[in-house]
Design a protein around this motif. Structure first.
Motif, PDB file in Angstrom:
ATOM      1  N   GLU A 122       0.853  -1.185   0.000  1.00 47.48           N
ATOM      2  CA  GLU A 122       0.000   0.000   0.000  1.00 47.48           C
ATOM      3  C   GLU A 122       0.893   1.241   0.000  1.00 47.48           C
ATOM      4  OE1 GLU A 122      -2.846  -0.066   3.151  1.00 47.48           O
ATOM      5  OE2 GLU A 122      -3.552  -2.087   2.675  1.00 47.48           O
ATOM      6  N   ARG A 123       0.732   2.096  -0.976  1.00 48.58           N
ATOM      7  CA  ARG A 123       1.619   3.245  -1.137  1.00 48.58           C
ATOM      8  C   ARG A 123       1.369   4.294  -0.060  1.00 48.58           C
ATOM      9  NH1 ARG A 123       1.330   5.383  -7.173  1.00 48.58           N
ATOM     10  NH2 ARG A 123       3.009   6.685  -6.298  1.00 48.58           N
ATOM     11  N   PHE A 124       2.436   5.007   0.302  1.00 42.82           N
ATOM     12  CA  PHE A 124       2.261   6.158   1.178  1.00 42.82           C
ATOM     13  C   PHE A 124       2.859   7.383   0.490  1.00 42.82           C
ATOM     14  CE2 PHE A 124       6.141   4.028   2.581  1.00 42.82           C
ATOM     15  CZ  PHE A 124       7.073   5.060   2.640  1.00 42.82           C
ATOM     16  N   ASP A 125       2.304   8.567   0.809  1.00 43.58           N
ATOM     17  CA  ASP A 125       2.665   9.768   0.056  1.00 43.58           C
ATOM     18  C   ASP A 125       3.914  10.451   0.609  1.00 43.58           C
ATOM     19  OD1 ASP A 125       1.850  11.085   2.356  1.00 43.58           O
ATOM     20  OD2 ASP A 125      -0.175  11.417   1.602  1.00 43.58           O
ATOM     21  N   ARG A 126       4.287  11.539  -0.036  1.00 46.00           N
ATOM     22  CA  ARG A 126       5.518  12.247   0.329  1.00 46.00           C
ATOM     23  C   ARG A 126       5.405  12.905   1.696  1.00 46.00           C
ATOM     24  NH1 ARG A 126       5.200  17.356  -3.932  1.00 46.00           N
ATOM     25  NH2 ARG A 126       3.138  18.094  -3.304  1.00 46.00           N
ATOM     26  N   TRP A 127       4.169  13.241   2.098  1.00 45.42           N
ATOM     27  CA  TRP A 127       4.018  13.878   3.406  1.00 45.42           C
ATOM     28  C   TRP A 127       4.262  12.874   4.528  1.00 45.42           C
ATOM     29  CZ3 TRP A 127       4.429  18.807   3.332  1.00 45.42           C
ATOM     30  CH2 TRP A 127       3.978  19.525   2.225  1.00 45.42           C
ATOM     31  N   THR A 128       3.872  11.644   4.319  1.00 47.34           N
ATOM     32  CA  THR A 128       4.188  10.603   5.295  1.00 47.34           C
ATOM     33  C   THR A 128       5.693  10.381   5.358  1.00 47.34           C
ATOM     34  OG1 THR A 128       2.065   9.499   4.912  1.00 47.34           O
ATOM     35  CG2 THR A 128       3.808   8.191   5.935  1.00 47.34           C
ATOM     36  N   ALA A 129       6.345  10.411   4.185  1.00 48.60           N
ATOM     37  CA  ALA A 129       7.806  10.283   4.152  1.00 48.60           C
ATOM     38  C   ALA A 129       8.462  11.444   4.896  1.00 48.60           C
ATOM     39  CB  ALA A 129       8.293  10.234   2.706  1.00 48.60           C
ATOM     40  N   THR A 130       7.916  12.653   4.714  1.00 47.36           N
ATOM     41  CA  THR A 130       8.427  13.816   5.446  1.00 47.36           C
ATOM     42  C   THR A 130       8.271  13.613   6.947  1.00 47.36           C
ATOM     43  OG1 THR A 130       7.840  15.284   3.606  1.00 47.36           O
ATOM     44  CG2 THR A 130       8.201  16.309   5.764  1.00 47.36           C
ATOM     45  N   GLY A 131       7.113  13.062   7.331  1.00 41.80           N
ATOM     46  CA  GLY A 131       6.881  12.781   8.743  1.00 41.80           C
ATOM     47  C   GLY A 131       7.898  11.804   9.307  1.00 41.80           C
ATOM     48  N   LEU A 132       8.281  10.822   8.508  1.00 41.19           N
ATOM     49  CA  LEU A 132       9.265   9.840   8.955  1.00 41.19           C
ATOM     50  C   LEU A 132      10.620  10.499   9.199  1.00 41.19           C
ATOM     51  CD1 LEU A 132       8.367   6.853   6.608  1.00 41.19           C
ATOM     52  CD2 LEU A 132       8.014   6.976   9.076  1.00 41.19           C
ATOM     53  N   PHE A 133      11.003  11.419   8.337  1.00 41.19           N
ATOM     54  CA  PHE A 133      12.266  12.125   8.526  1.00 41.19           C
ATOM     55  C   PHE A 133      12.218  12.987   9.785  1.00 41.19           C
ATOM     56  CE2 PHE A 133      12.931  11.352   3.897  1.00 41.19           C
ATOM     57  CZ  PHE A 133      14.178  10.760   3.993  1.00 41.19           C
ATOM     58  N   LEU A 134      11.089  13.656  10.020  1.00 40.14           N
ATOM     59  CA  LEU A 134      10.938  14.460  11.234  1.00 40.14           C
ATOM     60  C   LEU A 134      10.998  13.570  12.481  1.00 40.14           C
ATOM     61  CD1 LEU A 134       8.106  16.963  10.214  1.00 40.14           C
ATOM     62  CD2 LEU A 134      10.482  17.537  10.773  1.00 40.14           C
TER      63      LEU A 134
END
Length: 308
Positions: A122-134
């Protein structure tokens, strides 16, 4: 052309009850910490869920005629995830401040899409990826702050976030039209059995239950266990998964306030920064999703979609 919808009047009521749920969950951090002063963590876990099982069994008396192997099997599987969640929770809270534990536990919101991608693509978007970096930045900052840096309690609290995610996903994937009260009863009984087995294998030191620790047990058995499960299962279906996720981010806020006002915990500047990064890592992607929902006029129910 944007789709217009009319908000379900039950949505406002759901928001109120879900916020109350986060308040009770936040309070569980405080009462667990207080209870651990007199009762060892695993012993506390055992008594909490034994009491919750007893009380839920009384509630379920009129429902036992619906009990079957399907409920037993699914309840046991989900109950094992709940046992891992609560075991890592009590051990984590006993080893770190409840402010740090609360924010670390809340990382489950980011872990869910990662697990869904890993197992179901299930794909996740760039904002979730940004959240992971934060979130990683927040964890790194916590590792630099405090007297002990990122200690064993912090590690277990982060592991607890993983088990929370697994529990939510298992509920989403396994449950259909089963009786939620009977399923909760099986889950509570499973956690009680796991706690009892651990006490037999790894006996903990002697303890005494006083009015303070007994009151903490009673609170944790009734409010964040029986009542919160019932409220969540009853009202989350009347809001969107994203809005529910935003509401649940209040959980660590309540735990932080409880730790500061009741237990006198104080965070260093570095710890505040780390907790802020972790809080932002959860709120940012959820807020973006919520804005998209409002812009597009999306109005769907969250039942069976906790892993959004």
């Amino acid at each position: 052309m944007l789709k217009t919808t009319h908000e379900d009047p039950r949505s406002s009521k759901a928001t109120f009850w879900l916020i109350l749920t986060t308040f009770f969950w936040g309070g569980s951090f405080v009462f667990n910490k207080i209870g651990f002063r007199e009762i060892p963590p695993v012993t506390f876990l055992f008594f909490r869920f034994a009491l919750a099982t007893l009380l839920m069994a009384v509630v379920c008396l009129p429902r036992f005629k619906r009990f079957d192997r399907n409920i037993l099997g699914k309840g046991f599987v989900i109950g094992m995830a709940l046992a891992a969640t609560n075991l890592s929770f009590v051990l984590g809270v006993s080893g770190t401040s409840i402010s740090r534990a609360g924010f670390l536990n809340n990382l489950f919101v980011l872990i869910i899409p990662l697990l869904c991608f890993a197992f179901w693509r299930e794909r996740f978007d760039r904002w979730t990826a940004t959240g992971l970096f934060l979130a990683l930045a927040g964890l790194w900052q916590l590792a630099q702050g405090g007297a002990e840096g990122f200690n064993k309690g912090d590690l277990l609290s982060t592991l607890c976030a993983l088990f929370i995610a697994l529990h939510i996903i298992s509920v989403s994937k396994l449950l259909r039209d089963e009786d939620v009260y009977l399923l909760s009863l099986v889950q509570f009984a499973t956690v009680t059995a796991v706690g009892g087995l651990l006490l037999l294998v790894l006996p903990e030191p002697p303890f005494a239950i006083t009015a303070v620790s007994g009151g903490s047990l009673l609170y944790c058995a009734i409010f964040p266990t029986i009542i919160c499960f019932t409220l969540q299962n009853s009202y989350q279906r009347y809001t969107t998964p994203t809005k529910a996720g935003l509401i649940y981010t209040m959980d660590p806020v309540w735990s932080m306030l409880g730790g500061t006002l009741i237990l006198g915990e104080r965070l260093t500047a570095g710890e505040w920064l780390g907790c802020s990064f972790i809080f932002a890592s959860v709120v940012l992607p959820l807020s973006i999703k919520r804005l998209r929902e409002r812009h597009l006029g999306i109005d769907y129910r969250a039942e069976g979609a906790a892993a959004d």
